[in-house]
Design a protein around this motif. Structure first.
Motif, mmCIF file in Angstrom:
data_model
loop_
_atom_site.group_PDB
_atom_site.id
_atom_site.type_symbol
_atom_site.label_atom_id
_atom_site.label_comp_id
_atom_site.label_asym_id
_atom_site.label_seq_id
_atom_site.Cartn_x
_atom_site.Cartn_y
_atom_site.Cartn_z
ATOM 1 N N GLU A 140 0.817 -1.212 0.000
ATOM 2 C CA GLU A 140 0.000 0.000 0.000
ATOM 3 C C GLU A 140 0.851 1.263 0.000
ATOM 4 O OE1 GLU A 140 -3.179 0.017 -0.441
ATOM 5 O OE2 GLU A 140 -3.427 -2.148 -0.333
ATOM 6 N N LYS A 181 -8.572 -2.195 -8.281
ATOM 7 C CA LYS A 181 -8.584 -3.629 -7.983
ATOM 8 C C LYS A 181 -7.503 -4.382 -8.751
ATOM 9 C CE LYS A 181 -11.952 -3.586 -5.055
ATOM 10 N NZ LYS A 181 -13.235 -4.252 -5.249
ATOM 11 N N ALA A 237 -8.031 -7.204 -3.208
ATOM 12 C CA ALA A 237 -9.158 -7.215 -2.275
ATOM 13 C C ALA A 237 -9.740 -5.827 -2.056
ATOM 14 C CB ALA A 237 -8.717 -7.818 -0.940
ATOM 15 N N ASN A 238 -8.920 -4.795 -2.202
ATOM 16 C CA ASN A 238 -9.404 -3.446 -1.936
ATOM 17 C C ASN A 238 -8.727 -2.463 -2.873
ATOM 18 O OD1 ASN A 238 -6.922 -3.966 -0.282
ATOM 19 N ND2 ASN A 238 -7.126 -1.773 0.075
ATOM 20 N N SER A 239 -9.259 -1.249 -2.913
ATOM 21 C CA SER A 239 -8.638 -0.176 -3.681
ATOM 22 C C SER A 239 -8.116 0.880 -2.714
ATOM 23 C CB SER A 239 -9.646 0.448 -4.655
ATOM 24 O OG SER A 239 -10.741 1.004 -3.948
ATOM 25 N N ASN A 240 -7.181 1.680 -3.192
ATOM 26 C CA ASN A 240 -6.612 2.774 -2.407
ATOM 27 C C ASN A 240 -6.712 4.017 -3.277
ATOM 28 O OD1 ASN A 240 -5.291 4.262 -0.463
ATOM 29 N ND2 ASN A 240 -3.253 3.490 -0.967
#
Length: 595
Positions: A32, A189, A196-199
């Motif tokens: 991340e 994604k 699993a998630n976006s930032n």
């Protein structure tokens, strides 16, 4: 007299631990990303120079810089490198103004090098202190990586190089600034859509300009890696959208769309700019948007069609903001004093009774440059443990750490700067920072084994019997004797079902055995093994990532053995990697009847 000697010994030990742990500011890999934090800040008469380029290309990579007049008070060189994936390793070695800088390993997920920030799928942002080799006028950097080296897998192409310099000049206006650096991975994604998630957003706060009565100019500079032309992204300052709408996107999405990181540097405010593949450096006039507290927000994309998602055409796939700097200037000639204040943090994992706890601290100075010694005092529960000197950096940021032998219980830690008031400051009320902590008892691991439970009987039918019966069945078929075929079919079924004794039956049977691991201590125990043996021979090894304090976990293991009496033995943390309050209860042995 004894008391005085004791204090001297304590001070010596403390300073020794301080010297051993003094910084090296380290970094580690994070998918991340690493948040942007201050690299330089302060207030002086002069100019803050920030420039670079010129886009992704193969090494050797060269970049020229033109540093303005004035005394160079600090300088940092930044280099962006593409690794290919986070699993490839290699190295980086720049040469700045003819002087070879340190060759740094680029280790991806295993990275622990100081000032190396690796994020996402192997995007590197590396910084060097080049204060002593930067000069006014032309400066040049030549960059090599491990690309092309035999056995190297690292991609090794260079995104770009950026030079930031603080040049003091008494004839210039007063400037107040803060430069932040890191490596944030804004992403959706993923290209395969499997993340699993976006930032989608990253926010940075600036602390500068408080010493200036008036602000005549305000410029925000930013640097991105991995941006793609044609994929929207946005930059906000105090909630105001910066930049202009590009024609290739405004026709489809309207005038609100932006593409700040568009592989063309210095074009986001409407200028022509210059091509810079997967690299962008931009500057914005933000004077009209200034507030008492200022912040910038990097935005990967916006849901433009209202379907609730940022699809692959509404935002960047991956975008790495790596630098943000706010520079304010004023023509006022008011005197500005230093303003030193400390910050302190400690990881909860470090707070274990009797263990050395690493206390990290940063001394900030957004005021007038101060590059001399200052005194730091460390207290625990109001009692002074020690005082020690720290040489403050001209960059206005000094980071380091020291060790403290933690004691079980709740404590108040205090770090105070300039306790004797020997430095004239604009604000002395912020010279102390405090931290309430709770130190836990050591882990205390124990292990036990439950009764074995049979899973299944392992039988092995003798191949000779089946082959022989199959041969007879073929013979009966060829001689057209149905009664013989029927008889043989019955015999084969009985043999396979176990009703007829076979010539070979496997001796071993599979059993499930519960393994109970208990941590009776307060602190967590991480990354240890439990070794299980059967009759003195290793049966299996359990890898335990973590067990929290006062918790129990149960894992089932599978063993195969013959029936009868056997000895099972389990030992947790056999090589004593975990420091425990009691090391004598880590073993369990029992005799079991395997039915």
């Amino acid at each position: 007299m004894k008391t005085g000697i004791t204090k001297i010994v304590i001070l010596f030990v403390f300073l020794l631990s301080l010297l051993i742990s003094i910084p090296l500011s380290g970094a580690s890999y994070s998918f991340e990303g690493i948040p942007l934090t201050p690299d330089a800040q302060g207030t002086f008469r002069g100019e803050v120079y920030i420039d670079g380029g010129h886009g992704l290309t193969f090494p050797p990579y060269s970049q020229n810089f033109n540093v303005p007049d004035g005394t160079v008070r600090w300088a940092r060189l930044y280099v962006g490198v593409w690794g290919g994936t986070e699993n490839y390793e290699g190295w980086l070695r720049p040469e700045f103004n003819g002087q070879k800088l340190e060759q740094l390993p680029l280790a991806g997920v295993n990275d622990e090098s100081k000032n190396v920030y690796c994020a996402g799928h192997g995007v590197y942002w590396v910084s060097y202190d080049v204060s002593n080799v930067t000069k006014n006028g032309e400066n040049i950097v030549n960059i090599l990586t491990s690309k092309g080296e035999p056995g190297n897998k690292l991609d090794g192409r260079v995104y770009g190089a950026v030079l930031a310099v603080g040049c003091e000049n008494e004839k210039a206006p007063e400037v107040s600034y803060q430069l932040l650096s890191g490596n944030v991975n804004l992403h959706g994604k993923g290209w395969s859509g499997t993340l699993a998630n976006s930032n989608d957003r990253a926010n940075v706060n600036f602390s500068c300009g408080q010493a200036l009565n008036n602000k005549d100019t305000a410029n925000l500079s930013v640097v991105y890696l991995t941006g793609s032309k044609g994929l929207p992204d946005y930059l906000e300052f105090n909630g105001k959208m910066l930049g202009t709408s590009p024609k290739n996107l405004s026709e489809k999405y309207g005038e609100k769309v932006r593409d700040i990181a568009d592989e063309t540097s210095n074009d986001a405010s409407g200028n022509e700019g210059s091509p810079s593949r997967y690299f962008d450096i931009e500057s914005f006039d933000v004077l009209d948007y200034l507030q008492d507290n200022n912040s910038a927000t990097f935005v990967r994309g916006i849901d433009l069609n209202g379907d609730g998602d940022i699809d692959d055409k509404e935002g960047e796939d991956y975008l790495h903001p790596v630098l943000a700097a706010l520079v304010l200037s004023s023509k006022d000639k008011a005197s500005v004093l230093p303003d030193l204040y400390p910050e302190m943090n400690i990881s909860e994992e470090e707070l274990v009774d009797g263990m050395p706890a690493k206390i990290s601290f940063t001394i900030n100075n957004p005021g007038r440059i101060y590059d001399q010694n200052c005194t730091m005092s460390f207290k625990v529960d109001g009692s002074e443990v020690s005082t020690f000197p720290v040489h403050m950096e001209a960059s206005g940021v000094y980071s380091s750490s020291f060790s403290w032998s933690a004691i079980k219980g709740k404590h108040l830690l205090e770090l105070s700067l300039n306790p004797e008031n020997s430095i004239q400051e604009s604000d002395k009320k912020n010279n102390v920072c405090a931290l309430n902590i709770s130190v836990k008892s050591k882990p205390e691991l124990s292990v036990s084994l439950g009764d074995p439970v049979k899973i299944e009987a392992q039988k092995e039918v003798a191949s000779s019997s089946i082959v022989f019966l199959s041969f007879l069945s073929i013979l009966g078929f060829r001689r057209k004797k149905p009664y013989l075929l029927l008889l043989l079919a019955v015999l084969i079924i009985l043999a396979l079902s176990g009703c007829i004794e076979e010539s070979h039956v496997a001796e071993k049977t599979a059993y499930s055995i519960p393994v109970k691991i208990i941590n009776n201590g307060e602190a967590s125990a991480r990354n240890f093994h439990v070794n299980i043996s059967l009759d003195g021979k290793s049966a299996t090894v359990l890898n335990i990532p973590e067990i929290a304090g006062q918790k129990t976990i149960v894992n089932d293991i599978r063993v195969e053995t013959v029936g009868g009496e056997h000895t099972l033995r389990a030992k947790v943390d056999e090589h004593n990697h975990i420091v425990e309050s009691d090391e004598d209860n880590n073993e369990f042995e029992v005799s079991c009847n395997f039915a």
